[in-house]
Design a protein around this motif. Sequence first.
Motif, PDB file in Angstrom:
ATOM      1  N   HIS A  22      13.957   1.919  11.855  1.00 31.13           N
ATOM      2  CA  HIS A  22      12.676   2.061  12.550  1.00 31.13           C
ATOM      3  C   HIS A  22      12.875   2.431  14.016  1.00 31.13           C
ATOM      4  O   HIS A  22      12.284   3.386  14.513  1.00 31.13           O
ATOM      5  CB  HIS A  22      11.857   0.768  12.432  1.00 31.13           C
ATOM      6  CG  HIS A  22      10.528   0.838  13.131  1.00 31.13           C
ATOM      7  ND1 HIS A  22      10.385   0.595  14.476  1.00 31.13           N
ATOM      8  CD2 HIS A  22       9.304   1.147  12.686  1.00 31.13           C
ATOM      9  CE1 HIS A  22       9.119   0.751  14.809  1.00 31.13           C
ATOM     10  NE2 HIS A  22       8.437   1.084  13.743  1.00 31.13           N
ATOM     11  N   THR A  71       8.903   3.667   6.529  1.00 32.78           N
ATOM     12  CA  THR A  71       9.203   3.507   7.954  1.00 32.78           C
ATOM     13  C   THR A  71       8.507   4.598   8.765  1.00 32.78           C
ATOM     14  O   THR A  71       7.945   4.334   9.821  1.00 32.78           O
ATOM     15  CB  THR A  71      10.723   3.586   8.176  1.00 32.78           C
ATOM     16  OG1 THR A  71      11.335   2.666   7.287  1.00 32.78           O
ATOM     17  CG2 THR A  71      11.099   3.228   9.586  1.00 32.78           C
ATOM     18  N   PRO A  75       7.390  -4.034   4.947  1.00 37.03           N
ATOM     19  CA  PRO A  75       7.897  -2.812   4.339  1.00 37.03           C
ATOM     20  C   PRO A  75       7.276  -2.626   2.957  1.00 37.03           C
ATOM     21  O   PRO A  75       7.116  -3.597   2.212  1.00 37.03           O
ATOM     22  CB  PRO A  75       9.404  -3.046   4.220  1.00 37.03           C
ATOM     23  CG  PRO A  75       9.700  -4.146   5.167  1.00 37.03           C
ATOM     24  CD  PRO A  75       8.452  -4.963   5.299  1.00 37.03           C
TER      25      PRO A  75
END
Lengths: 457, 588
Positions: free
Chosen positions: A278, A318, B393
């Motif tokens: 990230h 991401t 996530p």
Amino acid sequence: MIREYKTIREVSGPLMIVGDVENVTYDELAEIELPNGEIRRCKVLEISESEAVVQLLESSEGINPAESKVRFLGHGMRLGVSEDMLGRVFNGTGRPIDGGPEVLAEKWLDVNGLPTNPAARNYPSKFVQTGISAIDGLNTLTLGQKIAIFSGNGLPHNQLAAQIARQAKVPGTESNFAICFAAVGITFEESEYFTQEFKRSGAFERTVMFTNLANDPVAERIATPRICLTAAEYLAFEKNMRVLVIITDMTNYAETLREISAARKEISGRRGYPVNLHSDLAAMYERVGLRRGSEGSITLIPILTMPEDDITHPIPDTTGYIAEGQIVLSRELYGKGVIPPIDVPNSMSRLKDKGIGAGKTREDHSGTANQLFAAYSAGKDARALSAIIGESALSDTDKLYLKFAERFETEYIGQGFNLERDIERTLSIGWELLSILPVTELKRIKTEYIDKYLPGV
Amino acid sequence: MGRIVKVSGPLIVAEGLADASITDIVLVGERRLRGEILSMTGDRANIQVYEETAGLGPGAAVNTTGSVLSVELGPGLLENIYDGIQRPPEEIRELTGAALTRGVEIPALNRERVWDFNATAQVGGKVAGGDIIGTVRETSAIEHRVMIPHGINGEITAIQSGEYTVLDTIATIKSEDGKTSDITLMQKWGVRKSRPYKRKHLPTIPLQSGQRVIDTLFPIAKGGTAAVIGAFGSGKTVIQRQIAKWSDVDVVVYIGCGERGNEMTDLLTEFTEINDPRTGEPLIKRTVIIANTSDMTVAAREASIYTGITIAEYYRDMGYDVAVIADSTSRWAEALREISGCLDEMPGEEGYPAYLSSRLAQFYERAGAVECQCGGEPTRKGSLTVIGAVSPPSGDISEPVSQATLRFVKVFWSLDANLARKRHFPAISWLNSYSLYLDNLSSWYDKNLGVSFLKNRENAVALLAEENSLNEIAKLVGKDSFSAAELLALETAKLIREDYLQQDAFVDVDSYSSYDRQVKTLAMILEYDTLARGALQRGVSVKDLSAIEAKTRISRAKTVNDYKSEYEKISADMTAQIKALISGGDAE
């Protein structure tokens, strides 16, 4: 101060360990000189008193640890920039590969850039017309935005990107535009497609291309997008150009990161990708935007292919948290022949709301866009229901939604790769389709706009 | 003086730091970059550096400052934007332009600005830490209450109203043992330690956010904790922003932790333009922004939430209701993970350090409704509400940060990607979310909103649950088998979803909904349900009932400006129209 060492202790994959170094600093650039005089580049990943761990930015093939020399250059990786870069083709580390001369650098810039001061940004709120209804109408792009294309193997993301590059304009303004294009690990054919496209549309003379192809050194890929963004920053913020950056394919970039991380035996996050995926991607993508005191802009379209079309895979996931929206391509629509196959419900533009409306596009834009989203979603639900219980069992309203969804896909989304629609046209097609539905269903739109724009009212 | 022996990303190792202690702030290299000592072995220290470490190498000097990571507290915090270690980007920009160059040291509070201090304590008065000795009009919205720093007590030997900078002495305190302390408008506090208070009590007053789904279905109390958890694109940022805008608190500290730079820019410009409905002043007048954007270093990201919450505690101590909004705590946890990885610590789940959950708990536990710490003053109450965003996530909340967070927060706003895809915003799922404050708040609701409020809420929740199970059945066999009452439940649930829970942040009249309006809107929708149910018994069809004209006006009610008279009209017309259906049916 140049320091040269013949103390390569280990070469393993993209990493190399150099012993007994002195005065070497973190992130410093170095050159490896092979016995035959060939020079390759690398950078310092970790430095302690006894040794430096360096990452190769080019292939490790043919490096002889005993005979090769490592020269530390006293600075990080830099790119020599100048306006002469326009119309040129470079490799993934910024060396010319089009047979032309070296570019005479006006200045040298660190390819990592610096974090942008949030107080120095201007918020992107200028409408960019791409001529594509599914984008302009529903997932509107603004100047200085970063919006990713989430694609899959075999889907026509390149054609879409080329169409955007060809058609994108800010209505009502003259533009001193430039395109910075980075090919990251894609095939020659894909890269050549873009070259031809840029030549065909006449944009090639305004384009800087950095190409790292599938058979080029994998390690180079870490540098390629950074170099491309460095060139873009220079053109945008020092030469006041309106720069569009296209980087494809970021999946290859992320895989290279994973390879290096694995070679360093780091603790990994999801699916083996490094825990800093990230922050690594964000540090690059945040270089994009508008800055106070500059006329220039960088709009970024990174393209990535989702492994197994899985949007929850760490790479698209991401990216979704970093980019300001995504255009998702749908295999289902592509199979139906809807071109460009833009998956409308899954796509979104975070900066849309400040780029549309009266004075920018049209007063009714926001309401109709929400209504189209809601209606298409209801239509897809009706379609799913009819697959189970049969179309005849649907309620009257659901039947209309079903009809709406069909026409929305073929007429609104499926405009093809060669048609350019201005925003007025896009909005009026939207109204035409909404007229299929009972007017009582149009709750998202102000009544005054319904009276003004709905056909047949 | 110490020197670097190793550099690896944001972490450096230095030797020769025998004079330093754990958590000391050190200055690294020629540029004197700030870093913090994380652990020590002998005189060898692991140090996280708050700025990019490129260009540092073995041999470079490392010096301890002897103090821990602290923030400056005093007038001038409001209206300001700071980075993770409280440096002011606005002033940095004037110095270095658009790029954040390293090693810039600018104090957080402007040293030149003069404040008009109005003393409220007198010479001879006995004071202790936390006592208010005067005020400064910090912004047009907030009065800054100047407190005696903790650890100082005694008798005031000098105090004078007047114009001062933050470093000027405004008062002198003489303690019993004869030691004198000069008091300034500014004080410092180490960010990792919470500021003291007298006692905490259970939060019993709701925080009014103006967001219907929050205030009606899943409310948070002032002094409470909440988490908004959702995949990318599900609208976390907009919800956080809406709360920051419309909450009925005095001060908001907005922490942008590892998020987009443009969001901070937008926040700053928007809050300058929009007025707080309660004070009529621009929102920025009550807001402090902490911006650690995702291109800044992870070490500063780790610090940013502590910097933010310490500033919030300081305003709480003045007796204010404060809200901290942290977007996103996942980026903070990832920063922790990245640094932990550099330290070669044994990882827990998904590479996160084993202390992840205890650190999160410590953070959320700094929230609370408290009696402020002070000496002899009458009781002063303040509250600190913490609302954290979590970005799991893949949107999968089984991951460690979501799970650890849910163990400590009392409100869970679960964002549903499916709702977001349908552009149903706020995409807070009415099926998965919860609030554990309802019991604590019920007497407040009964007293202030009337007893019908909680009853209506309960009915609405029941209808939504019924709709969900009916839809499950419809997916299998269609809607043909449904009874009239069930079909009506679907109609009412649709009204609740689309015309109540859905709220458009970008439409002025809809962006904020007062309690009164919420109560009336929900009552109106449920009145339709009650009347229609009565009519069903009298043989009226659901189709006719859903086609009445007044119902379409319910759907448009949320965008009406003068809602009170319009709602009365709708209600009257609705009653008449349904009555007409009944008598029409009887006549046949």
